[in-house]
Write an enzyme that holds these catalytic residues in place. Structure first.
Site, PDB file in Angstrom:
ATOM      1  N   MET A 131      24.554   8.622   1.040  1.00 32.79           N
ATOM      2  CA  MET A 131      24.478   9.939   1.660  1.00 32.79           C
ATOM      3  C   MET A 131      24.816   9.868   3.146  1.00 32.79           C
ATOM      4  O   MET A 131      25.478  10.755   3.686  1.00 32.79           O
ATOM      5  CB  MET A 131      23.084  10.535   1.461  1.00 32.79           C
ATOM      6  CG  MET A 131      22.974  11.972   1.918  1.00 32.79           C
ATOM      7  SD  MET A 131      24.166  13.024   1.086  1.00 32.79           S
ATOM      8  CE  MET A 131      23.151  13.754  -0.189  1.00 32.79           C
ATOM      9  N   GLU A 189       0.807  -1.224   0.000  1.00 32.23           N
ATOM     10  CA  GLU A 189       0.000   0.000   0.000  1.00 32.23           C
ATOM     11  C   GLU A 189       0.839   1.273   0.000  1.00 32.23           C
ATOM     12  O   GLU A 189       0.382   2.318  -0.451  1.00 32.23           O
ATOM     13  CB  GLU A 189      -0.964   0.014   1.192  1.00 32.23           C
ATOM     14  CG  GLU A 189      -2.109  -0.990   1.075  1.00 32.23           C
ATOM     15  CD  GLU A 189      -1.770  -2.363   1.653  1.00 32.23           C
ATOM     16  OE1 GLU A 189      -0.575  -2.608   1.956  1.00 32.23           O
ATOM     17  OE2 GLU A 189      -2.691  -3.182   1.805  1.00 32.23           O
ATOM     18  N   PHE A 207     -11.123  -6.888  14.567  1.00 29.57           N
ATOM     19  CA  PHE A 207     -10.102  -7.403  13.660  1.00 29.57           C
ATOM     20  C   PHE A 207      -9.781  -6.368  12.579  1.00 29.57           C
ATOM     21  O   PHE A 207     -10.682  -5.832  11.949  1.00 29.57           O
ATOM     22  CB  PHE A 207     -10.593  -8.714  13.018  1.00 29.57           C
ATOM     23  CG  PHE A 207      -9.610  -9.270  12.020  1.00 29.57           C
ATOM     24  CD1 PHE A 207      -8.351  -9.698  12.418  1.00 29.57           C
ATOM     25  CD2 PHE A 207      -9.941  -9.346  10.672  1.00 29.57           C
ATOM     26  CE1 PHE A 207      -7.440 -10.192  11.502  1.00 29.57           C
ATOM     27  CE2 PHE A 207      -9.036  -9.845   9.748  1.00 29.57           C
ATOM     28  CZ  PHE A 207      -7.776 -10.269  10.163  1.00 29.57           C
ATOM     29  N   GLN A 208      -8.512  -6.101  12.384  1.00 28.44           N
ATOM     30  CA  GLN A 208      -8.021  -5.130  11.407  1.00 28.44           C
ATOM     31  C   GLN A 208      -8.598  -3.732  11.598  1.00 28.44           C
ATOM     32  O   GLN A 208      -8.834  -3.011  10.641  1.00 28.44           O
ATOM     33  CB  GLN A 208      -8.269  -5.625   9.971  1.00 28.44           C
ATOM     34  CG  GLN A 208      -7.451  -6.875   9.671  1.00 28.44           C
ATOM     35  CD  GLN A 208      -7.351  -7.192   8.199  1.00 28.44           C
ATOM     36  OE1 GLN A 208      -8.279  -6.955   7.446  1.00 28.44           O
ATOM     37  NE2 GLN A 208      -6.227  -7.747   7.795  1.00 28.44           N
ATOM     38  N   LYS A 241     -17.342  -0.426   6.727  1.00 29.84           N
ATOM     39  CA  LYS A 241     -17.918  -1.423   5.833  1.00 29.84           C
ATOM     40  C   LYS A 241     -19.441  -1.293   5.723  1.00 29.84           C
ATOM     41  O   LYS A 241     -20.012  -1.378   4.633  1.00 29.84           O
ATOM     42  CB  LYS A 241     -17.533  -2.813   6.325  1.00 29.84           C
ATOM     43  CG  LYS A 241     -17.975  -3.912   5.379  1.00 29.84           C
ATOM     44  CD  LYS A 241     -17.222  -5.204   5.622  1.00 29.84           C
ATOM     45  CE  LYS A 241     -17.794  -6.272   4.696  1.00 29.84           C
ATOM     46  NZ  LYS A 241     -16.798  -7.234   4.269  1.00 29.84           N
TER      47      LYS A 241
HETATM   48  C1  LIG Z   1      12.723   5.632   4.691  1.00 25.81           C
HETATM   49  C2  LIG Z   1      14.026   6.271   4.974  1.00 25.81           C
HETATM   50  N1  LIG Z   1      14.878   5.691   5.849  1.00 25.81           N
HETATM   51  C3  LIG Z   1      16.075   6.274   6.119  1.00 25.81           C
HETATM   52  C4  LIG Z   1      16.444   7.436   5.524  1.00 25.81           C
HETATM   53  C5  LIG Z   1      17.787   8.076   5.846  1.00 25.81           C
HETATM   54  N2  LIG Z   1      18.636   8.155   4.646  1.00 25.81           N
HETATM   55  C6  LIG Z   1      18.740   9.265   3.892  1.00 25.81           C
HETATM   56  S1  LIG Z   1      19.737   9.069   2.568  1.00 25.81           S
HETATM   57  C7  LIG Z   1      20.056   7.471   2.972  1.00 25.81           C
HETATM   58  C8  LIG Z   1      20.975   6.639   2.127  1.00 25.81           C
HETATM   59  C9  LIG Z   1      20.347   6.255   0.870  1.00 25.81           C
HETATM   60  O1  LIG Z   1      21.141   5.280   0.269  1.00 25.81           O
HETATM   61  P1  LIG Z   1      20.939   4.870  -1.231  1.00 25.81           P
HETATM   62  O2  LIG Z   1      19.515   4.672  -1.525  1.00 25.81           O
HETATM   63  O3  LIG Z   1      21.843   3.726  -1.540  1.00 25.81           O
HETATM   64  O4  LIG Z   1      21.341   6.159  -2.015  1.00 25.81           O
HETATM   65  P2  LIG Z   1      22.734   6.923  -2.210  1.00 25.81           P
HETATM   66  O5  LIG Z   1      22.796   7.983  -1.156  1.00 25.81           O
HETATM   67  O6  LIG Z   1      23.823   5.918  -2.088  1.00 25.81           O
HETATM   68  O7  LIG Z   1      22.596   7.497  -3.572  1.00 25.81           O
HETATM   69  C10 LIG Z   1      19.389   7.129   4.155  1.00 25.81           C
HETATM   70  C11 LIG Z   1      19.508   5.822   4.814  1.00 25.81           C
HETATM   71  C12 LIG Z   1      15.506   8.010   4.628  1.00 25.81           C
HETATM   72  N3  LIG Z   1      15.753   9.169   4.010  1.00 25.81           N
HETATM   73  N4  LIG Z   1      14.333   7.402   4.360  1.00 25.81           N
END
Ligand SMILES: Cc1ncc(C[n+]2csc(CCOP(=O)(O)OP(=O)(O)O)c2C)c(N)n1
Lengths: 572, 160
Positions: free
Chosen positions: A486, A49, A111-112, A161
């Site tokens: 990042m 979802e 439920f749910q 529902k």
């Molecule tokens: C749902 C979620 N969890 C954690 C983060 C924290 N976060 C920001 S950038 C990042 C790294 C992303 O890694 P990747 O997708 O491999 O991209 P890259 O930076 O290597 O291009 C994380 C963990 C986030 N933004 N969103």
């Protein structure tokens, strides 16, 4: 004639012109799914979802229409929350229908059952629990109206529902009456005049445009005013595409628009950040002074008088105190300013502007956005640049979150609004693929590319099969750096290179995975393979996932460390 | 600074929690809050008291205005207004202190609304200062329980 709630649901959607629903069924919502066979609406069955919510969001961002998703109660509803919060932060018009347990069971831990109205109260523009089928048509009417007017946003409608099973006379209200909701769209004349006086006398103006320019389709008006005033323009991440970054020169080559500063803020260009720090008038248009843009608030645009247009009064003077607030629609405000500019054009504006534009040109030449593609190993920036080179002008780019997102913002030169779909406010990893599918569903003939990280793509990778089933030929370009890049970059710079929990040395084989989903899997490991692989992907009429093995420790630069002034950039 | 804000809202489920959520979601405190229906059917009035500087208050008022079910926000900063609060105070009232309690009740134009062998329950209405004052005096005799309503406020009507 009496209609059931489920029938009313579809009648209302028809009235609202809804063409596509992104959804996933379940017990509480089954009557609506049962009724669907009688209606010519397109339903895209997702695999999670969260995917449905992001697809509705991607559809909405790409088209400007309201995106719709339909899910069941409890876990179905909670799975949409990240998607709803993502849309809320970026002001995306969306209506989310959730199933709910029958009204007599509400509050009994049935439920749910989950109190989704309570859960989503802080991340929706508004939400409803429909307790009587007699209210259903009015509520749906209001939900669509609220989602798309004023500052747009997601609206949730919770459907018990028994409500969708019971019947009533169907009447679709002609008008919406909401006593407490009257968004101000017409800007105050006096404030427009004051803004014009300031713009007219500015020596070093900067236009700073945000997502509001795109939402209100004010890009033409923005370009017009900026060119008339010869004022340089920077945009936020959300504003990219609101101003043409490149134009064609007389030889037909694409060159940077002379007034284009690039994005500003944490990963903004040197010239954009320096221009903002040195301008005398900062004209903010549909932008909300996010902390990723301003850096240290007290040091932001220190020499400038600030004008700010926003349709949402809460955005004005929230972070930065402004001198001339203008509450209203960006397009209308810019139209009025253009009228004034037409009536009393500034004499020899070219001459007046020369020193400022010359200064900006010097900044651009001193520190341009740059990287070096060596012989060995693919630089991620190179992949993005190649995508820009090869993609059609109207291609839609989505991103995940992280370095992939910032390199896309820096190295893909957006020229048209609604061509970059990215989670700016919430920064949601896993957004890009479903958003791309939503956009592709709206525009089956356009090229839609998700620029992804190897981490992010795995958050909603299950939607590859949705793309395959529905013949939505999205392209996923994974900048595979074997890191949560990042975060690794922050660890490198601010946590003494302690790469704790950011190394993704174990990932699936993305090419085989694409194959398993029935999509096309491609890989490039050397710089010379990048272009052929992209060409092959772009000419394929099927979903493609490309695994680019990029330099693992590449960083995004410039970078303003959190809490610093935006002129205090790390440049490499 | 302490501020009193009036909010006219549609009387619907969830409205109070939307208003309260605005405060909790931003880490602001609500010091007191009263809600009840008004003379106009379907509308309720919320009076709330909160702390914050001008900037925070500005945001609170804008955010309240943004809620779909909010009809009007009364910012009492630059208008004259009347505010009242009611308190029920259960106080120890033994043989030798009863007269003193009644004297205080009289001075404050309060009312004894319940009597038992050892306790009086007193109803008092007034502004913050008055309620503080009676609580202090009765406190010396022995306050057992207090229930305060929180403030209700209305702008003063124009004199002309
Ligand atoms: C749902 C979620 N969890 C954690 C983060 C924290 N976060 C920001 S950038 C990042 C790294 C992303 O890694 P990747 O997708 O491999 O991209 P890259 O930076 O290597 O291009 C994380 C963990 C986030 N933004 N969103």
């Amino acid at each position: 004639m009496k209609l059931t709630g489920a029938q009313i649901f579809f009648e209302c959607l028809k009235k609202e012109g809804v063409e596509i629903i992104f959804g996933f069924p379940g017990g509480a919502i089954l009557d609506i799914y049962h009724e669907m066979r009688n209606h010519p609406i397109r339903h895209i069955l997702v695999r999670h979802e969260q995917g449905a919510a992001h697809m509705a969001d991607g559809y909405a961002r790409a088209t400007g229409k309201v995106g719709v998703c339909l899910v069941t109660s409890g876990p179905g509803a909670t799975n949409t929350v990240t998607g709803i919060a993502t849309a809320y932060m970026d002001s995306v018009p969306m209506v989310v229908f959730t199933g709910q347990v029958p009204t007599p069971l509400i509050g009994n831990d049935a439920f749910q059952e989950v109190d989704i109205v309570g859960i989503t109260r802080p991340c929706t523009k508004h939400n409803y629990l429909v307790k009587d089928v007699k209210d259903l048509a009015r509520v749906i009417r209001e939900a669509f109206y609220l989602a798309r007017t004023g500052r747009p946003g997601p609206v949730l409608v919770d459907l018990p529902k028994d409500v969708i099973q019971s019947s009533t006379e169907f009447r679709y209200p002609k008008a919406v009456h909401l006593r407490g909701y009257r968004p101000t769209v017409d800007p105050h004349q006096g404030q427009i005049l004051r803004a014009w006086e300031l713009l007219k006398t500015a020596k070093r103006p900067v236009f700073y445009a945000g997502g509001g320019v795109i939402i209100s389709s004010a890009h033409k008006e923005l370009l017009r005013l900026a060119e008339r005033l010869r004022a340089p323009v920077t945009t936020t991440l959300m504003g990219l595409g609101g101003f043409p970054a490149v134009i064609k020169n007389d030889k037909g080559q694409r060159v940077l628009h002379p007034l284009w500063l690039g994005m500003l803020g944490m990963h903004g260009t040197f010239r954009a950040n320096m221009a903002v720090q040195n301008c005398d008038v900062l004209f903010a248009i549909g932008a909300r002074f996010d902390d990723r843009v301003t850096g240290k608030i007290s040091g932001f645009a220190p020499k400038a008088k600030i004008i700010h247009i926003d349709v949402d009064p809460t955005s004005i003077s929230k972070n930065v105190v402004v001198d001339i607030p203008i509450v209203g629609d960006c397009k209308k405000a810019l139209q009025q300013l253009n009228e004034l500019a037409g009536k009393e054009p500034i004499a020899n504006v070219d001459e007046i502007r020369t020193p400022w534009l010359e200064q900006i040109r010097q900044w651009r030449e001193t520190y341009p956005l740059a990287y070096k593609q060596e012989k060995e190993g693919i630089k991620p920036q190179f992949v993005v640049e190649k995508i820009f080179e090869l993609a059609a002008e109207d291609a839609i780019i989505t991103t995940e979150v992280g370095q992939n997102q910032m390199w896309t913002a820096q190295y893909f030169h957006f020229t048209k609004p609604r061509t970059l779909l990215t989670s700016g406010g919430l920064g949601t990893m896993g957004y890009g693929l479903p958003a791309a599918i939503g956009a592709q569903a709206a525009f089956p003939d356009r090229l839609v590319i998700d620029v992804a990280g190897d981490g992010s793509i795995q958050m909603n990778i299950q939607e590859m099969i949705t793309a395959v089933c529905h013949e939505l030929p999205v392209k996923v370009a994974i900048l595979n750096n074997r890191f949560l890049g990042m975060v690794r970059q922050w660890q490198e710079l601010f946590y003494s290179k302690n790469y704790c929990a950011t190394c993704l040395d174990a990932s699936p084989d993305f090419v085989k995975l694409a194959d398993a989903y029935g999509a096309v899997g491609l890989r490039a490991t050397k710089p010379e393979e990048v272009e052929p692989v992209l060409r092959e992907a772009f000419s394929t009429k099927r979903p493609v996932m490309i695994d680019f093995w990029v330099n693992p420790e590449e960083g995004v630069y410039p970078m303003v460390p959190a809490g610093k002034n935006i002129s205090e950039m790390l440049l490499v | 600074m302490r501020h009193t804000i009036g909010v006219l809202v549609e009387n619907q489920p969830g409205v109070l929690s939307r208003v309260a959520g605005l405060f909790s979601g931003r880490g602001f405190n609500i010091e007191s809050l009263t809600v009840a229906e008004t003379n106009e059917p379907g509308l309720s009035r919320i009076t709330l008291v909160t702390m914050g500087d001008q900037h925070i208050l500005e945001q609170i008022i804008k955010q309240l205005n943004k809620l779909i079910n909010v009809i009007k926000v009364y910012d009492f900063r630059d208008t004259e207004f009347v505010e009242r609060e009611m308190a029920l105070i259960k106080v120890r009232a033994e043989q030798h202190t009863r007269a003193e309690v009644l004297r205080i009740v009289d001075i404050f134009r309060a009312k004894v609304v319940d009597v038992s062998p050892h306790f009086y329950t007193i109803e008092v209405t007034g502004d913050d200062g008055k309620i503080q004052a009676i609580l202090e005096l009765l406190g010396q005799i022995g306050v057992v329980e207090v229930a305060r309503t929180g403030k209700a406020a209305l702008a003063r009507a124009k004199k002309h």
